[in-house]
Design an enzyme around this catalytic site. Structure first.
Site, PDB file in Angstrom:
ATOM      1  N   GLY A 179       0.782  -1.071  -0.300  1.00 44.23           N
ATOM      2  CA  GLY A 179       0.144  -0.111  -0.282  1.00 44.23           C
ATOM      3  C   GLY A 179       0.928   1.348  -0.238  1.00 44.23           C
ATOM      4  O   GLY A 179       2.036   1.234   0.357  1.00 44.23           O
ATOM      5  N   GLN A 183       4.092  10.109   1.020  1.00 43.92           N
ATOM      6  CA  GLN A 183       4.752   9.896   0.234  1.00 43.92           C
ATOM      7  C   GLN A 183       5.278   9.397  -0.747  1.00 43.92           C
ATOM      8  O   GLN A 183       6.867  10.222  -0.537  1.00 43.92           O
ATOM      9  CB  GLN A 183       4.701   7.960   0.554  1.00 43.92           C
ATOM     10  CG  GLN A 183       4.133   7.471   1.917  1.00 43.92           C
ATOM     11  CD  GLN A 183       3.867   6.039   2.556  1.00 43.92           C
ATOM     12  OE1 GLN A 183       2.725   6.050   1.657  1.00 43.92           O
ATOM     13  NE2 GLN A 183       5.059   5.794   2.800  1.00 43.92           N
ATOM     14  N   CYS A 240       6.306   0.121   6.961  1.00 47.15           N
ATOM     15  CA  CYS A 240       6.111   1.681   5.924  1.00 47.15           C
ATOM     16  C   CYS A 240       6.637   1.635   5.110  1.00 47.15           C
ATOM     17  O   CYS A 240       8.384   1.288   5.715  1.00 47.15           O
ATOM     18  CB  CYS A 240       5.761   2.256   7.229  1.00 47.15           C
ATOM     19  SG  CYS A 240       5.181   3.968   5.941  1.00 47.15           S
ATOM     20  N   LEU A 241       6.780   1.681   3.588  1.00 45.23           N
ATOM     21  CA  LEU A 241       7.758   2.626   2.852  1.00 45.23           C
ATOM     22  C   LEU A 241       8.554   3.650   3.298  1.00 45.23           C
ATOM     23  O   LEU A 241       9.981   3.633   2.580  1.00 45.23           O
ATOM     24  CB  LEU A 241       7.014   2.561   1.514  1.00 45.23           C
ATOM     25  CG  LEU A 241       7.003   1.135   1.170  1.00 45.23           C
ATOM     26  CD1 LEU A 241       6.025   1.727  -0.016  1.00 45.23           C
ATOM     27  CD2 LEU A 241       7.234  -0.165   0.247  1.00 45.23           C
ATOM     28  N   HIS A 272      -3.379   2.374   8.751  1.00 42.61           N
ATOM     29  CA  HIS A 272      -2.218   2.524   9.007  1.00 42.61           C
ATOM     30  C   HIS A 272      -2.604   3.768   7.283  1.00 42.61           C
ATOM     31  O   HIS A 272      -1.695   5.033   7.679  1.00 42.61           O
ATOM     32  CB  HIS A 272      -1.002   2.201   7.798  1.00 42.61           C
ATOM     33  CG  HIS A 272      -0.172   1.781   7.694  1.00 42.61           C
ATOM     34  ND1 HIS A 272       0.930   1.501   8.177  1.00 42.61           N
ATOM     35  CD2 HIS A 272       0.105   2.501   6.986  1.00 42.61           C
ATOM     36  CE1 HIS A 272       2.065   2.055   7.911  1.00 42.61           C
ATOM     37  NE2 HIS A 272       2.377   2.921   7.096  1.00 42.61           N
ATOM     38  N   GLU A 273      -2.593   3.813   6.719  1.00 41.96           N
ATOM     39  CA  GLU A 273      -2.623   4.729   4.641  1.00 41.96           C
ATOM     40  C   GLU A 273      -3.247   6.193   5.063  1.00 41.96           C
ATOM     41  O   GLU A 273      -3.144   7.222   4.801  1.00 41.96           O
ATOM     42  CB  GLU A 273      -3.468   3.648   3.698  1.00 41.96           C
ATOM     43  CG  GLU A 273      -2.305   2.385   3.487  1.00 41.96           C
ATOM     44  CD  GLU A 273      -1.108   2.867   3.625  1.00 41.96           C
ATOM     45  OE1 GLU A 273      -0.658   3.538   2.570  1.00 41.96           O
ATOM     46  OE2 GLU A 273      -0.218   1.686   3.133  1.00 41.96           O
ATOM     47  N   HIS A 306      -1.389   8.602   6.609  1.00 38.05           N
ATOM     48  CA  HIS A 306      -0.596   9.238   5.999  1.00 38.05           C
ATOM     49  C   HIS A 306      -1.272  10.729   5.572  1.00 38.05           C
ATOM     50  O   HIS A 306      -0.444  11.880   5.642  1.00 38.05           O
ATOM     51  CB  HIS A 306       0.176   8.443   4.785  1.00 38.05           C
ATOM     52  CG  HIS A 306       0.837   7.364   5.136  1.00 38.05           C
ATOM     53  ND1 HIS A 306       2.264   7.456   6.036  1.00 38.05           N
ATOM     54  CD2 HIS A 306       1.015   5.883   5.343  1.00 38.05           C
ATOM     55  CE1 HIS A 306       2.794   6.555   5.477  1.00 38.05           C
ATOM     56  NE2 HIS A 306       2.349   5.409   5.843  1.00 38.05           N
TER      57      HIS A 306
END
Ligand code: NI
Length: 182
Positions: A47, A52, A99-100, A141-142, A145
Site C-alpha cells: 500500500g 509519501q 511502511c515504505l 495506516h494509509e 498518512h
C-alpha cells in the site's frame, strides 16, 4: 513508468495534512495514481499514500500483493480517494507494522479491530465497506498518512520499535506475544 522518490521518516513534509481531491477528471489525478502504483510496486509495498511521494492529496491504495506478501487475505485491492473512516469497536489488535517511509523498521501498533470506511474510486464511484483485522489495520495506516501520522507515532512504547534485521527482534516479538509489554 515513473518511480518517484519515497519520503522517509524525518522529512517534515510527511507530517503535513493532505487536501481533498475535487476534480476526478483531472489528468494529474490519473498520473498521480500511476506514479503511486509504479513506486509501490518498485519497492514491493502492499500500500501507499500520496504524501509519501510528496503529493498532498487524499489518495491511498492498499491490498496489493507482492512477492514478499503474496496473499493479502481478505484485503481487497483498492484505490481510495477522499477516504473517511469511523471506528466500530473498542477492541484493539496489535501487529508489527512496516511502511515504505520507515524502511527496515517495524513497530508494534495497536489499532481498533473494526472500522467502517468510505471514499471514491478513480472514476468517482462511491465505495463503502466495513473492515476488521488486517483489512481494518491497513486502511487506518494509509489514512493516517493523509493526516501526517506515521506508524512510529502510534507505537505506545518506544521499545516496540525495532530493526527487522536485528537478531533480537524475534525475541522481542515473542515477549510481546507473551504479554510482557502489555
Ligand atoms: Ni505507510
Amino acid at each position: 513508468m515513473a518511480v518517484k522518490k519515497v519520503l522517509h521518516l524525518g522529512d517534515p513534509r510527511l507530517y503535513l495534512p493532505s487536501q481533498e481531491v475535487t476534480d476526478f477528471s483531472d489528468q494529474k489525478l490519473k498520473t498521480l495514481i500511476r506514479d503511486m502504483l509504479d513506486t509501490m510496486r518498485h519497492h514491493a509495498g502492499t500500500g501507499i499514500a500520496a504524501p509519501q511521494i510528496d503529493v498532498r492529496l487524499r489518495v491511498v491504495m492498499f491490498g496489493f500483493t507482492t512477492p514478499r506478501y503474496p496473499d493479502m487475505g481478505d484485503v481487497p485491492q483498492t484505490i481510495l480517494i477522499n477516504p473517511e473512516l469511523v471506528v466500530l469497536s473498542d477492541e484493539m489488535d496489535g501487529y508489527w507494522e512496516s511502511c515504505l517511509s520507515v524502511p527496515t523498521l517495524r513497530g508494534y501498533v495497536k489499532r481498533p479491530s473494526k472500522i467502517a470506511y468510505c471514499g471514491y474510486d478513480l472514476n468517482g464511484n462511491y465505495i463503502e465497506r466495513e473492515a476488521s483485522g488486517f483489512h481494518a489495520r491497513t486502511v487506518q495506516h494509509e489514512v493516517d498518512h493523509l493526516d501526517g501520522i506515521l506508524f512510529p507515532s502510534r507505537v505506545s512504547d518506544a521499545r516496540l520499535l525495532a530493526y527487522e534485521s536485528e537478531a533480537g527482534y524475534s525475541d522481542l516479538k515473542q515477549q510481546v506475544a507473551a504479554g510482557i509489554f502489555a
